[in-house]
Scaffold this active site. Structure first.
Site, PDB file in Angstrom:
ATOM      1  N   HIS A  75      -2.557  -5.563 -14.016  1.00  0.00           N
ATOM      2  CA  HIS A  75      -3.046  -4.725 -12.912  1.00  0.00           C
ATOM      3  C   HIS A  75      -4.171  -3.783 -13.318  1.00  0.00           C
ATOM      4  CE1 HIS A  75      -0.400  -1.852 -14.914  1.00  0.00           C
ATOM      5  NE2 HIS A  75      -1.064  -0.908 -14.299  1.00  0.00           N
TER       6      HIS A  75
HETATM    7  C1  UD1 Z   1      -1.598   3.390 -11.028  1.00  0.00           C
HETATM    8  C2  UD1 Z   1      -1.885   4.142 -12.320  1.00  0.00           C
HETATM    9  C3  UD1 Z   1      -1.627   3.241 -13.520  1.00  0.00           C
HETATM   10  C4  UD1 Z   1      -0.259   2.608 -13.449  1.00  0.00           C
HETATM   11  C5  UD1 Z   1      -0.112   1.889 -12.117  1.00  0.00           C
HETATM   12  C6  UD1 Z   1       1.231   1.221 -11.963  1.00  0.00           C
HETATM   13  C7  UD1 Z   1      -3.685   5.835 -12.213  1.00  0.00           C
HETATM   14  C8  UD1 Z   1      -5.058   6.123 -12.661  1.00  0.00           C
HETATM   15  N1  UD1 Z   1      -3.265   4.577 -12.423  1.00  0.00           N
HETATM   16  O1  UD1 Z   1      -2.562   2.355 -10.924  1.00  0.00           O
HETATM   17  O2  UD1 Z   1      -1.722   3.988 -14.699  1.00  0.00           O
HETATM   18  O3  UD1 Z   1      -0.096   1.709 -14.516  1.00  0.00           O
HETATM   19  O4  UD1 Z   1      -0.292   2.857 -11.079  1.00  0.00           O
HETATM   20  O5  UD1 Z   1       1.303   0.544 -10.775  1.00  0.00           O
HETATM   21  O6  UD1 Z   1      -3.010   6.697 -11.707  1.00  0.00           O
HETATM   22  N2  UD1 Z   1      -1.237   0.173  -3.408  1.00  0.00           N
HETATM   23  C9  UD1 Z   1      -0.355  -0.345  -2.517  1.00  0.00           C
HETATM   24  N3  UD1 Z   1       0.857   0.264  -2.387  1.00  0.00           N
HETATM   25  C10 UD1 Z   1       1.214   1.355  -3.081  1.00  0.00           C
HETATM   26  C11 UD1 Z   1       0.280   1.897  -4.000  1.00  0.00           C
HETATM   27  C12 UD1 Z   1      -0.929   1.293  -4.168  1.00  0.00           C
HETATM   28  O7  UD1 Z   1      -0.606  -1.336  -1.866  1.00  0.00           O
HETATM   29  O8  UD1 Z   1       2.342   1.856  -2.907  1.00  0.00           O
HETATM   30  C13 UD1 Z   1      -2.522  -0.498  -3.597  1.00  0.00           C
HETATM   31  C14 UD1 Z   1      -3.647   0.241  -2.901  1.00  0.00           C
HETATM   32  O9  UD1 Z   1      -4.415  -0.701  -2.233  1.00  0.00           O
HETATM   33  C15 UD1 Z   1      -4.437   0.822  -4.032  1.00  0.00           C
HETATM   34  C16 UD1 Z   1      -4.111  -0.069  -5.214  1.00  0.00           C
HETATM   35  O10 UD1 Z   1      -2.821  -0.593  -4.961  1.00  0.00           O
HETATM   36  O11 UD1 Z   1      -5.799   0.881  -3.769  1.00  0.00           O
HETATM   37  C17 UD1 Z   1      -4.119   0.675  -6.500  1.00  0.00           C
HETATM   38  O12 UD1 Z   1      -3.234   1.814  -6.437  1.00  0.00           O
HETATM   39  P1  UD1 Z   1      -3.548   3.158  -7.265  1.00  0.00           P
HETATM   40  O13 UD1 Z   1      -2.442   4.125  -7.107  1.00  0.00           O
HETATM   41  O14 UD1 Z   1      -4.933   3.589  -6.999  1.00  0.00           O
HETATM   42  O15 UD1 Z   1      -3.589   2.699  -8.773  1.00  0.00           O
HETATM   43  P2  UD1 Z   1      -2.787   1.588  -9.543  1.00  0.00           P
HETATM   44  O16 UD1 Z   1      -3.729   0.474  -9.834  1.00  0.00           O
HETATM   45  O17 UD1 Z   1      -1.486   1.253  -8.904  1.00  0.00           O
END
Ligand code: UD1
Length: 387
Positions: free
Chosen positions: A223
């Site tokens: 991811h």
């Molecule tokens: C975040 C953390 C990362 C961790 C990861 C675990 C930071 C910088 N990164 O990255 O260290 O390893 O979480 O998952 O804080 N989304 C959903 N549902 C949710 C949350 C997110 O669909 O409940 C999607 C959204 O489209 C979003 C994308 O996932 O844009 C990324 O989510 P985000 O919280 O920005 O970062 P992660 O890549 O999950």
């Protein structure tokens, strides 16, 4: 923003912060250890809402027995700046009403840094659990979060001895650092018996026959933006996985970001083969069950590098570095990067030999959170001074 409970009167109070999936398994045993201390300490839980889906959020609270958050900032997704800024604004208004003795943050996600920064600016001491880890890769958003959070923390709990050297090099005073072990491994110990079996997971997915005729399986998780946000990089990674799947079927719980990127780059057909099983993000007990019985895990996760070491399961890390060097030096982890030939060579070696034997790192004994709670109470009683 939802506030479910006002602060209770107690000699000392701590606001604990979680935001994203990897925070939940770290906070679960810490909340348990605080509860065991009794009424001297009022502990409240703030959820920033960085992760909000059932798959990324709710099912973890349930499975790990984490109390419902007392405050939910409900920030949701956004760019790093938007997300961090929204957490800061909303957390500031919480601290304007609540006056905790200290704020406790875990790990390295955007919520960790955002809340630590608000607290320190308001003169509230910051406790950082899982401090001192360094990948030395400033292109990783988590590395920036780690370095900055540690700089503004008053009490820093480290999981491995390398953390102390890293912190001292960055000018952190030695008396602030405590080597206590790894709270992720506390959670693993507490839950291993409850892990969901692979056959149950396959049955739930309606894919009972997936492993029939095969001698085991591999797991893939990916991811990191550096692995999944670029179409060429992601395609090359999936091509490597397809080669592996010819030897050993691959179970692939797909993170929402990765799912979106696979769709966006038109790569979904690539994985349409009988030896790759894509699943939605797994719950904690499901992931534990999968990892426990796998022959190898390929991952870019930090936490999974630690969990595989604790379980004695071979891990191939799909990054050029790790902030958790003990998993390589003493555990079962091998750093492969994204070079296909290198990944396949390491995979072949693991198939042949079973991989590195590894040993359990120092203090990864299931009691880190008890040590943390005791240290914090002592520190509060001493007026934020170390022994
Ligand atoms: C975040 C953390 C990362 C961790 C990861 C675990 C930071 C910088 N990164 O990255 O260290 O390893 O979480 O998952 O804080 N989304 C959903 N549902 C949710 C949350 C997110 O669909 O409940 C999607 C959204 O489209 C979003 C994308 O996932 O844009 C990324 O989510 P985000 O919280 O920005 O970062 P992660 O890549 O999950």
């Amino acid at each position: 923003m939802k506030i479910n409970k006002p602060p209770a009167p107690a000699p000392y109070s701590i606001l604990c912060v979680v935001g994203a999936r990897p925070n939940f398994m770290k906070m679960a045993p810490i909340m348990g250890a605080f509860a065991a201390l009794g009424s001297e300490l009022d502990v409240s839980l703030v959820h920033t809402g960085q992760h909000y889906d059932v798959a990324m959020n709710h099912q973890y609270f349930e499975a790990l027995g984490i109390p419902q958050p007392d405050i939910n900032l409900e920030v949701g997704s956004g760019s790093h700046t938007t997300q961090t800024a929204n957490v800061m604004l909303r957390f500031e208004s919480v601290l304007n009403k609540w006056h905790p003795s200290a704020v406790l943050v875990v790990g390295d996600v955007n919520s960790t840094l955002a809340c630590a920064l608000v607290a320190v600016k308001k003169g509230v001491p910051v406790i950082h659990v899982e401090a001192g880890l360094r990948s030395f890769d400033r292109a990783m958003p988590e590395e920036i979060n780690r370095v900055l959070t540690d700089q503004i923390s008053d009490l820093l709990f480290i999981t491995e001895r390398s953390g102390r050297e890293n912190l001292l090099r960055e000018g952190i005073a030695e008396h602030r650092i405590r080597f206590v072990g790894n709270v992720m491994i506390d959670t693993l110990h507490h839950n291993l018996r409850k892990a969901v079996s692979v056959s149950q997971i396959l049955q739930n997915a309606g894919r009972e026959a997936f492993l029939v005729g095969h001698d085991g399986y591999a797991i893939l998780t990916a991811h990191r933006p550096s692995n999944v946000d670029n179409p060429d990089t992601l395609r090359s990674l999936l091509e490597t996985i397809l080669k592996i799947s010819v030897r050993l079927p691959v179970i692939f719980p797909v993170h929402p970001r990765t799912h979106d990127m696979i769709q966006k780059f038109g790569l979904s057909k690539m994985l349409d083969v009988p030896t790759v099983l894509q699943l939605p993000p797994m719950g904690y007990l499901e992931m534990l069950g999968l990892m426990k019985d796998t022959r190898v895990v390929l991952t870019d996760s930090g936490g999974i590098q630690e969990e595989t070491t604790a379980l004695g399961v071979p891990c191939i890390t799909l990054r050029n570095n790790t902030e958790r060097p003990i998993t390589v030096d003493e555990g079962t982890n091998t750093i492969a990067g994204l070079d296909s030939a290198k990944i396949l060579t390491i995979f072949d070696e693991i198939m042949l030999t079973g991989g590195k034997a590894g040993r359990i790192p120092e203090l990864w004994d299931g009691h880190a959170s008890t040590r943390i709670a005791a240290e914090i109470l002592c520190w509060l009683k001493n007026g934020f001074k170390s022994n």
